[in-house]
Design a protein around this motif. Structure first.
Motif, short mmCIF file in Angstrom:
data_model
loop_
_atom_site.label_atom_id
_atom_site.label_comp_id
_atom_site.label_asym_id
_atom_site.label_seq_id
_atom_site.Cartn_x
_atom_site.Cartn_y
_atom_site.Cartn_z
N VAL A 96 43.93 -7.29 21.74
CA VAL A 96 43.84 -6.06 22.53
C VAL A 96 44.47 -6.29 23.91
CG1 VAL A 96 41.77 -5.21 21.38
CG2 VAL A 96 41.55 -6.75 23.35
N MET A 97 44.90 -5.22 24.54
CA MET A 97 45.43 -5.25 25.90
C MET A 97 46.61 -6.23 26.04
SD MET A 97 43.61 -3.02 27.47
CE MET A 97 44.00 -3.36 29.16
N GLY A 98 47.39 -6.38 24.95
CA GLY A 98 48.57 -7.24 25.02
C GLY A 98 48.28 -8.72 25.04
N VAL A 99 47.03 -9.13 24.82
CA VAL A 99 46.68 -10.55 24.80
C VAL A 99 46.83 -11.06 23.37
CG1 VAL A 99 44.88 -12.26 25.23
CG2 VAL A 99 45.10 -10.25 26.71
N GLU A 100 47.74 -11.99 23.17
CA GLU A 100 48.01 -12.52 21.84
C GLU A 100 47.34 -13.88 21.65
OE1 GLU A 100 52.18 -12.74 21.19
OE2 GLU A 100 52.49 -10.57 21.25
N SER A 101 46.74 -14.07 20.49
CA SER A 101 46.13 -15.36 20.15
C SER A 101 47.14 -16.20 19.38
CB SER A 101 44.87 -15.13 19.32
OG SER A 101 45.17 -14.32 18.19
N CYS A 102 48.31 -16.40 20.00
CA CYS A 102 49.40 -17.12 19.34
C CYS A 102 50.28 -17.77 20.41
CB CYS A 102 50.22 -16.17 18.47
SG CYS A 102 51.64 -16.94 17.68
N ASN A 103 50.63 -19.02 20.18
CA ASN A 103 51.52 -19.75 21.08
C ASN A 103 52.73 -20.25 20.30
OD1 ASN A 103 49.86 -19.46 23.34
ND2 ASN A 103 48.68 -21.31 22.84
N GLU A 104 53.88 -20.25 20.96
CA GLU A 104 55.11 -20.75 20.34
C GLU A 104 55.74 -21.80 21.25
OE1 GLU A 104 57.88 -17.71 19.36
OE2 GLU A 104 56.53 -16.66 17.98
N THR A 105 56.35 -22.80 20.64
CA THR A 105 57.07 -23.81 21.41
C THR A 105 58.30 -24.25 20.62
OG1 THR A 105 56.89 -25.97 22.48
CG2 THR A 105 55.73 -25.71 20.41
N ILE A 106 59.36 -24.58 21.33
CA ILE A 106 60.61 -25.02 20.71
C ILE A 106 60.55 -26.53 20.55
CG2 ILE A 106 63.10 -25.14 20.94
CD1 ILE A 106 62.99 -22.59 22.62
N VAL A 107 60.66 -27.02 19.33
CA VAL A 107 60.61 -28.46 19.08
C VAL A 107 62.00 -29.05 18.85
CG1 VAL A 107 58.27 -28.33 18.16
CG2 VAL A 107 60.20 -28.08 16.60
N SER A 108 63.01 -28.22 18.67
CA SER A 108 64.39 -28.71 18.50
C SER A 108 65.34 -27.58 18.86
CB SER A 108 64.65 -29.18 17.06
OG SER A 108 65.96 -29.68 16.91
N LEU A 109 66.42 -27.92 19.57
CA LEU A 109 67.39 -26.92 20.01
C LEU A 109 68.78 -27.53 19.96
CD1 LEU A 109 67.97 -24.11 21.32
CD2 LEU A 109 67.69 -25.24 23.54
N THR A 110 69.75 -26.78 19.46
CA THR A 110 71.12 -27.27 19.36
C THR A 110 72.10 -26.13 19.56
OG1 THR A 110 72.67 -28.56 18.01
CG2 THR A 110 71.32 -26.94 16.87
#
Length: 222
Positions: A75-89
């Motif tokens: 609710v209210m734009g609060v997300e129970s999710c996190n993302e992180t980049i583990v590899s980038l090319t």
């Protein structure tokens, strides 16, 4: 002799396109293993519409998604999710100081797709957690909870519609042996043996598994 074309036809591939159909990603596998302090390298091919490569960079990444709550409770734009980049090319223009070897899978796809197909390589750290799916007690049809990964490719400074992604799974443990490849119409060695399977299930004890009294184990010669 097993040619790259035969290898591609025997193994198959995984394909997905961006919402606007401008980018298409191809992977040979979606399952990767971390074993003895090293992880399988992700190798694939990305195909781009020629008009999209106007002085723009083509990037690829592996993203880890950790969802610890139900998305229907947000609710209210609060997300129970996190993302992180583990590899980038950077896929295009290539910046590798040492030319990367191209697999038979990549070589065959590049020949099929033409000049606007580019190979890419992504390395995952051996410290990355494995893919885990949490099953909530109550009925739930939202985004999967737990730890998941996906491979993404996109043009620099582009919109979400110009981004392609494909989910992958990361396991920890021993690497499974690669399946043997056989030319088309060649007899498979395991198909020449007949196997009898008992109708009665195995009876298990706490000490060791045992067969039922009317069952006899059968061995199949390779």
């Amino acid at each position: 002799m097993m040619t790259p074309e035969t290898a591609l036809n025997s193994q198959g591939m995984f394909k997905n396109s961006s919402p606007n159909k401008k980018l298409t990603i191809y992977l040979e596998s979606r399952d990767y293993v971390v074993d003895n302090g090293s992880a399988d390298k992700i190798q694939g091919v990305i195909h781009v519409e020629s008009a999209e490569l106007k002085n723009m960079k083509l990037l690829g990444q592996v993203t880890m998604i950790f969802r610890y709550g139900r998305d229907d409770k947000e609710v209210m734009g609060v997300e129970s999710c996190n993302e992180t980049i583990v590899s980038l090319t950077q896929i295009w223009p290539p910046y590798y100081h040492v030319k990367q070897p191209i697999s038979a899978f990549q070589e065959t796809l590049i020949k099929r797709l033409g000049d606007y197909a580019f190979p890419f390589y992504l390395n995952i750290t051996h410290l990355a957690p494995p893919s885990i799916k949490l099953v909530p007690a109550k009925q739930y049809y939202g985004a999967p909870m737990g730890t998941s990964y996906d491979v993404r490719a996109y043009m620099e400074d582009s919109s979400r519609s110009n981004t392609v992604r494909m989910g992958i799974r990361l396991f920890r443990g021993r690497r499974r042996p690669q399946p043997r490849l056989f030319p088309p119409h060649a007899p498979h060695p395991t198909l020449n043996a007949l196997v009898w399977l008992p109708h009665q299930p195995f009876r298990y004890s706490r000490r060791s598994p045992e067969l039922a009294s009317n069952e006899v184990p059968h061995h199949v010669s390779p």
